[in-house]
Design an enzyme around this catalytic site. Structure first.
Site, mmCIF file in Angstrom:
data_model
loop_
_atom_site.group_PDB
_atom_site.id
_atom_site.type_symbol
_atom_site.label_atom_id
_atom_site.label_comp_id
_atom_site.label_asym_id
_atom_site.label_seq_id
_atom_site.Cartn_x
_atom_site.Cartn_y
_atom_site.Cartn_z
ATOM 1 N N LYS A 153 30.782 27.272 15.385
ATOM 2 C CA LYS A 153 31.372 26.352 14.365
ATOM 3 C C LYS A 153 30.814 26.917 12.864
ATOM 4 O O LYS A 153 29.660 26.449 12.518
ATOM 5 C CB LYS A 153 31.078 24.922 14.673
ATOM 6 C CG LYS A 153 31.715 23.656 14.002
ATOM 7 C CD LYS A 153 31.410 22.515 14.623
ATOM 8 C CE LYS A 153 31.887 21.282 13.606
ATOM 9 N NZ LYS A 153 33.290 21.443 13.349
HETATM 10 N N1 PMP Z 1 38.540 22.341 17.011
HETATM 11 C C1 PMP Z 1 37.930 22.445 15.718
HETATM 12 C C2 PMP Z 1 38.548 23.833 14.949
HETATM 13 C C3 PMP Z 1 37.156 21.496 15.090
HETATM 14 O O1 PMP Z 1 36.635 21.798 13.811
HETATM 15 C C4 PMP Z 1 36.748 20.354 15.687
HETATM 16 C C5 PMP Z 1 35.806 19.447 15.155
HETATM 17 N N2 PMP Z 1 34.193 19.793 15.355
HETATM 18 C C6 PMP Z 1 37.177 20.229 17.242
HETATM 19 C C7 PMP Z 1 38.100 21.227 17.674
HETATM 20 C C8 PMP Z 1 36.679 19.255 17.905
HETATM 21 O O2 PMP Z 1 35.362 19.430 18.413
HETATM 22 P P1 PMP Z 1 34.144 18.118 18.673
HETATM 23 O O3 PMP Z 1 35.132 17.266 19.615
HETATM 24 O O4 PMP Z 1 33.206 18.857 18.945
HETATM 25 O O5 PMP Z 1 34.043 17.454 17.620
#
Ligand code: PMP
Length: 296
Positions: A153
């Site tokens: 991320k």
């Molecule tokens: N895909 C992307 C590109 C994201 O930014 C997010 C948000 N973090 C998610 C999927 C979902 O991830 P999470 O469930 O860990 O928040």
């Protein structure tokens, strides 16, 4: 909306007022998007204020840094404790928490020696709202996994997300859907995709997407409920043959998808697996099962 004159943030070992911070304008994160972040939610549960899956989020933050060579030494336990302290100082319980690891001044394209950690929090409703989404297929694809560490991320990845969401909104839609660079279904700009067909769930495999913590939770809930799940490479035709679809993510939680461009999903939210999973998700994050005592 995100802060006011009383807001306290955590910055490099200290809790300080947001309006007393000053940071270098020469950070690699500001210039090149070379930083890592997380998005975590806390909930006012029946057992008090609880972060949802803090270990998973802070492990991912550490992994994101490691994958791109950003040195970051806080432990998951330290980060979790600091986050609870921050929530308490700001009087927050139902909150969205944003930890950001950002780099020291360095204008070259090399790894930093030092980084800063900032953690802030604010109240945030469901990120994509609580209405069914009208999606538009993006002209942008997700970054190729050989151009980025796609499972990390990383700040810079979100340029792709901003371009896609902006394009969809300018066309009058709520949000975008992105394919991967081979044309298979990938994810939303900030959420993972699931679709349903004949009582079965489908979701794109990892490799071209952010492996979401909510996606893992949905997979756990589906297993618990005995719902069959297929994880793999899926096409747009698979999606437009589906009964229903939904996005999931920490900020968005579980949100139904009404349509993709002119295609409307035939099954309503009321009759979808998404609705059942959303109720289970809510029970989980609000700890409807009695647990230990409150942490903040
Ligand atoms: N895909 C992307 C590109 C994201 O930014 C997010 C948000 N973090 C998610 C999927 C979902 O991830 P999470 O469930 O860990 O928040």
């Amino acid at each position: 909306m995100y802060y006011n004159e009383n807001t306290v943030i955590f910055l490099d070992g200290k809790f300080i007022k947001e309006n007393e911070t000053s940071n270098s304008l020469y950070s690699q994160t500001l210039h090149y998007g070379y930083g890592a972040f997380e998005g975590i939610r806390s909930y006012e549960t029946i057992n008090g204020c609880r972060l949802f899956k803090p270990d998973e989020h802070y492990q991912r933050l550490k992994k994101s840094c490691e994958l791109v060579g950003i040195p970051f030494n806080y432990s998951v336990d330290q980060l979790t404790t600091l986050t609870y302290e921050l929530l308490e100082m700001n009087g927050l319980t139902n909150a969205y928490i944003r930890p950001l690891v950002f780099c020291d001044p360095n204008m070259s394209l090399t790894k930093p020696n030092n980084v800063s950690l900032m953690i802030c929090a604010w109240e945030w409703g469901a990120y994509l709202g609580d209405k069914q989404l009208r999606l538009s297929l993006s002209s942008f694809c997700r970054p190729h996994p050989r151009s980025m560490k796609i499972e990390a991320k990383i700040c810079g990845h979100y340029i792709n997300s901003i371009l896609a969401t902006t394009e969809a909104k300018e066309k009058g839609f709520d949000e975008a859907l992105l394919l991967d660079s081979d044309g298979f279904l990938a994810e939303g700009p900030g959420a993972n995709l699931f679709f349903e067909k004949n009582g079965k769930l489908f979701t794109p495999q990892t490799g071209n997407i952010l492996p979401g913590i909510t996606r893992s939770t949905v997979l756990e809930l589906a297993r618990e409920k005995g719902i069959d799940v297929e994880i793999g490479h899926f096409t747009l035709t698979d999606l437009t043959n589906a009964d229903h679809a939904f996005y999931c993510g920490t900020a968005a939680e579980i949100v139904g998808i009404e349509s993709l461009d002119e295609f409307v999903f035939p099954t309503s939210w009321e009759n979808s697996l998404a609705k059942q999973l959303s109720a289970m998700y809510s029970a989980l994050v609000y700890e409807k099962i009695p647990l230990e005592t409150s942490k903040c």
